[in-house]
Write a protein that holds these residues in place. Structure first.
Motif, PDB file in Angstrom:
ATOM      1  N   ARG A  70      43.603  48.317  34.112  1.00  0.00           N
ATOM      2  CA  ARG A  70      43.348  47.925  35.499  1.00  0.00           C
ATOM      3  C   ARG A  70      41.866  47.590  35.705  1.00  0.00           C
ATOM      4  O   ARG A  70      41.518  46.603  36.343  1.00  0.00           O
ATOM      5  CB  ARG A  70      43.731  49.068  36.449  1.00  0.00           C
ATOM      6  CG  ARG A  70      45.222  49.281  36.633  1.00  0.00           C
ATOM      7  CD  ARG A  70      45.460  50.510  37.507  1.00  0.00           C
ATOM      8  NE  ARG A  70      46.859  50.770  37.716  1.00  0.00           N
ATOM      9  CZ  ARG A  70      47.603  50.244  38.681  1.00  0.00           C
ATOM     10  NH1 ARG A  70      47.029  49.423  39.537  1.00  0.00           N
ATOM     11  NH2 ARG A  70      48.879  50.519  38.801  1.00  0.00           N
ATOM     12  N   ARG A  73      40.957  44.244  33.824  1.00  0.00           N
ATOM     13  CA  ARG A  73      41.495  43.074  34.518  1.00  0.00           C
ATOM     14  C   ARG A  73      40.782  42.848  35.847  1.00  0.00           C
ATOM     15  O   ARG A  73      40.528  41.717  36.254  1.00  0.00           O
ATOM     16  CB  ARG A  73      42.996  43.260  34.756  1.00  0.00           C
ATOM     17  CG  ARG A  73      43.848  43.065  33.528  1.00  0.00           C
ATOM     18  CD  ARG A  73      43.650  41.695  32.930  1.00  0.00           C
ATOM     19  NE  ARG A  73      44.647  41.385  31.910  1.00  0.00           N
ATOM     20  CZ  ARG A  73      44.508  40.418  31.024  1.00  0.00           C
ATOM     21  NH1 ARG A  73      43.407  39.680  31.030  1.00  0.00           N
ATOM     22  NH2 ARG A  73      45.443  40.185  30.127  1.00  0.00           N
ATOM     23  N   GLN A  76      37.477  41.201  35.087  1.00  0.00           N
ATOM     24  CA  GLN A  76      37.662  39.792  34.732  1.00  0.00           C
ATOM     25  C   GLN A  76      38.033  38.959  35.953  1.00  0.00           C
ATOM     26  O   GLN A  76      37.580  37.825  36.098  1.00  0.00           O
ATOM     27  CB  GLN A  76      38.748  39.673  33.665  1.00  0.00           C
ATOM     28  CG  GLN A  76      38.322  40.220  32.308  1.00  0.00           C
ATOM     29  CD  GLN A  76      39.469  40.254  31.318  1.00  0.00           C
ATOM     30  OE1 GLN A  76      40.583  40.622  31.673  1.00  0.00           O
ATOM     31  NE2 GLN A  76      39.199  39.869  30.089  1.00  0.00           N
ATOM     32  N   THR A 129      41.914  44.226  25.592  1.00  0.00           N
ATOM     33  CA  THR A 129      42.109  43.324  26.730  1.00  0.00           C
ATOM     34  C   THR A 129      41.034  42.244  26.786  1.00  0.00           C
ATOM     35  O   THR A 129      41.320  41.088  27.095  1.00  0.00           O
ATOM     36  CB  THR A 129      42.094  44.123  28.045  1.00  0.00           C
ATOM     37  OG1 THR A 129      43.132  45.099  28.017  1.00  0.00           O
ATOM     38  CG2 THR A 129      42.284  43.217  29.245  1.00  0.00           C
TER      39      THR A 129
END
Length: 301
Positions: A70, A73, A76, A129
């Motif tokens: 979480r 992301r 990003q 990720t």
């Protein structure tokens, strides 16, 4: 913050789980407001990072893995990975930083997400990720510059990994550099190709091995005095950096020993790697003896 602080306090330890559950409840509640726009803030990304730290500390690994995802992301989505670079114009979720200090805080938030993403993955072997190739954010400035809001030039991760690059980085940046090397080692081991030919010392596997070993050796040899021990003992980041160098060497050479023994390569290959592993383990033990008298909780305050 209350959750992490109480987890380090005998007096308030009984409140830790209450604070933890409350923090997750508030963060999830914001996600469900409207169309989710309430969660697109710098503070929410930091919140997920802090929650994941506690989850790792308590060994809630499945939760920690998802929480780090979480945070990564979120970083990003807010383009915190492209603060200092140019590229295609995309939708901006955050207003431009008001000053250098706010930009530096965003840098630090992204790199914390990067480090946790790397360390979460190397402990499990699960995919990372954040792709290094997407990063256009410079490494963090020194603690003194950040605390005094004094603009300070910094370099990119790629520049830091080049020969002599570590002479221009802060202690926090050193931790990030090592996280990047752990990530590269994970790719080295878990992304085999047809050209790997790990039974041949001229194959791609051994070329990558030698490349990573060269970068690691260069970092160890060229660290500036302020990032070495025992001089840097008061700074937990310096301690962690030095331990990470030796841990990374063990991870790299343990794989080399396995491959060399499996394919019956010349005995010198595995014997040299064994020496490197034993030396790194001895250095790690030496560092542990150095810090046995330190209370890192007090130091961090």
């Amino acid at each position: 913050m209350w959750c992490l602080a109480s987890s380090c306090s005998d007096k308030y330890d009984s409140l830790t789980e209450i604070f933890y559950h409350r923090a997750k409840k508030y963060a999830h509640s914001d996600e469900m407001k409207g169309h989710g726009e309430s969660m697109i803030t710098h503070a929410h990304c930091q919140t997920w990072l802090l929650i994941s730290l506690y989850e790792f500390k308590c060994m809630y690994f499945p939760r920690a893995w998802l929480t780090v995802g979480r945070a990564a992301r979120s970083a990003q989505m807010m383009m915190l990975h492209r603060l200092d670079g140019t590229g295609l114009d995309v939708k901006q979720c955050l207003a431009p930083p008001r000053d250098w200090t706010e930009r530096e805080e965003r840098r630090r938030t992204f790199w914390m997400a990067f480090c946790q993403d790397r360390y979460a993955s190397i402990g499990t072997g699960w995919p990372m990720t954040i792709d290094e190739k997407d990063i256009k954010t410079n490494l963090p400035a020194s603690e003194e510059a950040f605390e005094k809001s004094k603009p300070e030039p910094t370099i990119s991760l790629d520049q830091a990994l080049k020969p002599g690059g570590v002479n221009r980085i802060s202690a926090m940046s050193g931790v990030i550099v090592m996280a990047a090397l752990f990530g590269r080692n994970l790719h080295h081991l878990h992304r085999p190709t047809e050209e790997d030919m790990d039974d041949n010392l001229d194959g791609a596997f051994w070329k990558r091995h030698r490349n990573l070993e060269g970068i690691l050796g260069n970092i160890a040899l060229t660290l500036p005095d302020y990032l070495r021990l025992p001089g840097g003992l008061p700074d937990p980041n310096v301690v962690f950096l030095n331990m990470a160098i030796h841990t990374s060497a063990i991870c790299l050479h343990q794989a080399a020993i396995f491959k060399a023994d499996r394919h019956h390569l010349p005995p010198s290959v595995s014997s040299e790697s064994r020496v490197r592993c034993v030396t790194a383990a001895a250095e790690t033990a030496r560092i542990m003896r150095m810090i046995t008298h330190l209370d890192l909780v007090t130091v961090c305050r």
